[in-house]
Scaffold this motif. Structure first.
Motif, mmCIF file in Angstrom:
data_model
loop_
_atom_site.group_PDB
_atom_site.id
_atom_site.type_symbol
_atom_site.label_atom_id
_atom_site.label_comp_id
_atom_site.label_asym_id
_atom_site.label_seq_id
_atom_site.Cartn_x
_atom_site.Cartn_y
_atom_site.Cartn_z
ATOM 1 N N ALA A 66 -15.231 0.835 19.677
ATOM 2 C CA ALA A 66 -14.795 1.695 18.493
ATOM 3 C C ALA A 66 -15.945 1.676 17.448
ATOM 4 N N ARG A 67 -16.095 2.880 16.850
ATOM 5 C CA ARG A 67 -17.046 3.107 15.934
ATOM 6 C C ARG A 67 -16.579 3.058 14.496
ATOM 7 N N VAL A 68 -15.272 3.370 14.185
ATOM 8 C CA VAL A 68 -14.518 3.676 12.970
ATOM 9 C C VAL A 68 -13.137 3.267 13.088
ATOM 10 N N PHE A 69 -12.397 2.876 12.420
ATOM 11 C CA PHE A 69 -10.839 2.449 12.490
ATOM 12 C C PHE A 69 -10.249 3.315 11.317
ATOM 13 N N LYS A 70 -8.737 3.568 11.503
ATOM 14 C CA LYS A 70 -7.948 4.263 10.574
ATOM 15 C C LYS A 70 -6.910 3.420 10.263
ATOM 16 N N VAL A 118 -13.605 1.631 7.862
ATOM 17 C CA VAL A 118 -12.466 1.776 8.128
ATOM 18 C C VAL A 118 -11.702 2.458 7.169
ATOM 19 N N VAL A 119 -11.344 3.840 7.666
ATOM 20 C CA VAL A 119 -10.974 5.079 6.633
ATOM 21 C C VAL A 119 -9.447 4.642 6.420
ATOM 22 N N THR A 120 -9.343 4.527 5.102
ATOM 23 C CA THR A 120 -7.820 3.809 4.544
ATOM 24 C C THR A 120 -7.319 4.789 3.576
ATOM 25 N N HIS A 121 -5.990 5.073 3.846
ATOM 26 C CA HIS A 121 -5.407 5.904 3.072
ATOM 27 C C HIS A 121 -4.522 4.938 2.217
ATOM 28 N N CYS A 122 -5.256 4.483 0.998
ATOM 29 C CA CYS A 122 -4.765 3.600 -0.008
ATOM 30 C C CYS A 122 -4.390 4.165 -1.180
ATOM 31 N N GLY A 123 -4.710 5.267 -1.507
ATOM 32 C CA GLY A 123 -4.201 5.834 -2.889
ATOM 33 C C GLY A 123 -2.770 6.490 -2.623
ATOM 34 N N SER A 124 -2.285 6.738 -3.783
ATOM 35 C CA SER A 124 -0.778 6.948 -3.931
ATOM 36 C C SER A 124 -0.537 8.424 -3.955
ATOM 37 N N GLY A 125 -1.576 9.235 -3.808
ATOM 38 C CA GLY A 125 -1.207 10.733 -3.432
ATOM 39 C C GLY A 125 -0.977 11.037 -2.038
#
Length: 296
Positions: free
Chosen positions: A132-136, A165-172
């Protein structure tokens, strides 16, 4: 909305990156996942109207092979399979699918995911060993706290290995219980070397996530949906922050959310171009930064 004419759009996208003197694009935020899971994701967007106050049509609602072919026709040299669980016991199965997809799709960066649960550290270690080269990570959909103690070993492994690690951590577009800069900021304080890619530029809290990027050299931001007409109507990027975004130009990565976007793919590129931050910035964002990060 139906997808635009494939040949016309492919020509327009290729003209964009060729005009910058690039060999193509690298998109760090595209979604491929098992069809039954993707069907549920599309159903979520189909029902997003009551949450967002407007329709969210899927422009590229196509079979998997058509979506892969379309990215290749655009000249996307590398892309991701941003998959994510919404419940316990799902991540390891998704990781097995992601391993198979990467094996049969060599231009896809092998993508994996995780969820706060017993054994998360062990299956993340296996995913890394499998290449694995990137995580979500999706804090909004998953509804989980990134500070959960079951994830400490996960964040530690990702930080130690330098795996983004691409992380959806914003509130939009809709806030979650654990979104915003606070929870993920505490994770960064514990793991300051974490290669965190903030999805959507931290939409909803743009300035706060720029703060985190300035504080932690491993933090990057992806452009997914930012600056598009669709996003600007509800979550406009504050123009006073553009100088900071320009200064962080070596840590901004092209992301699109393909195929789950309510407009043509080329519009994301047009939206970045019209910022007027210069061709050097565009070259870095659309290709060179991700090429350096992933050794492409």
């Amino acid at each position: 909305m139906s997808a635009p004419d494939p040949a016309v759009e492919a020509a327009e996208v290729r003209a964009f990156w060729r005009g910058l003197g690039l060999p193509g694009l690298i998109d760090v935020h595209t979604h491929f996942m098992p069809q039954n899971v993707l069907d549920k994701v599309w159903a979520y967007f189909d029902a997003a109207g009551p949450l967002t106050g407007r329709p969210w049509p899927i422009t590229y609602r196509e079979a998997e092979e058509q979506r892969v072919a379309r990215l290749r026709e655009f000249g996307v040299r590398a892309f991701t399979a941003m998959l994510y669980p919404h419940k316990l016991g799902m991540a390891e199965w998704l990781n097995a699918w992601g391993t198979d997809f990467a094996a049969r799709t060599p231009d896809c960066l092998h993508t994996a995911t995780f969820h706060p649960e017993p054994g998360a550290g062990a299956y993340v270690a296996r995913a890394l060993a499998d290449g694995a080269r990137v995580f979500k990570a999706h804090l909004q959909v998953g509804g989980w706290d990134p500070r959960d103690e079951s994830l400490d070993a996960v964040w530690g492994q990702l930080a130690d290995s330098g795996t983004p690690v691409v992380t959806h951590c914003g509130s939009g577009p809709v806030p979650g219980k654990h979104t915003g800069p606070g929870p993920i900021g505490e994770v960064l304080a514990r793991h300051p070397r974490l290669a965190l890619v903030v999805a959507h530029l931290g939409m909803g809290e743009y300035a706060d996530f720029l703060d985190l990027a300035e504080r932690y050299p491993g933090v990057r931001l992806d452009t997914t949906m930012a600056f598009t007409d669709f996003a600007e109507r509800t979550d406009p990027f504050p123009r006073a922050e553009l100088p900071r975004l320009r200064a962080l130009g070596d840590r901004v990565l092209l992301g699109s959310d393909f195929p789950n976007i309510p407009y043509p793919y080329r519009h994301q590129l047009e939206a970045l171009d019209r910022l007027g931050l210069g061709e050097d910035w565009l070259r870095a964002v659309c290709h060179d930064n991700a090429a350096a990060l992933f050794g492409i």
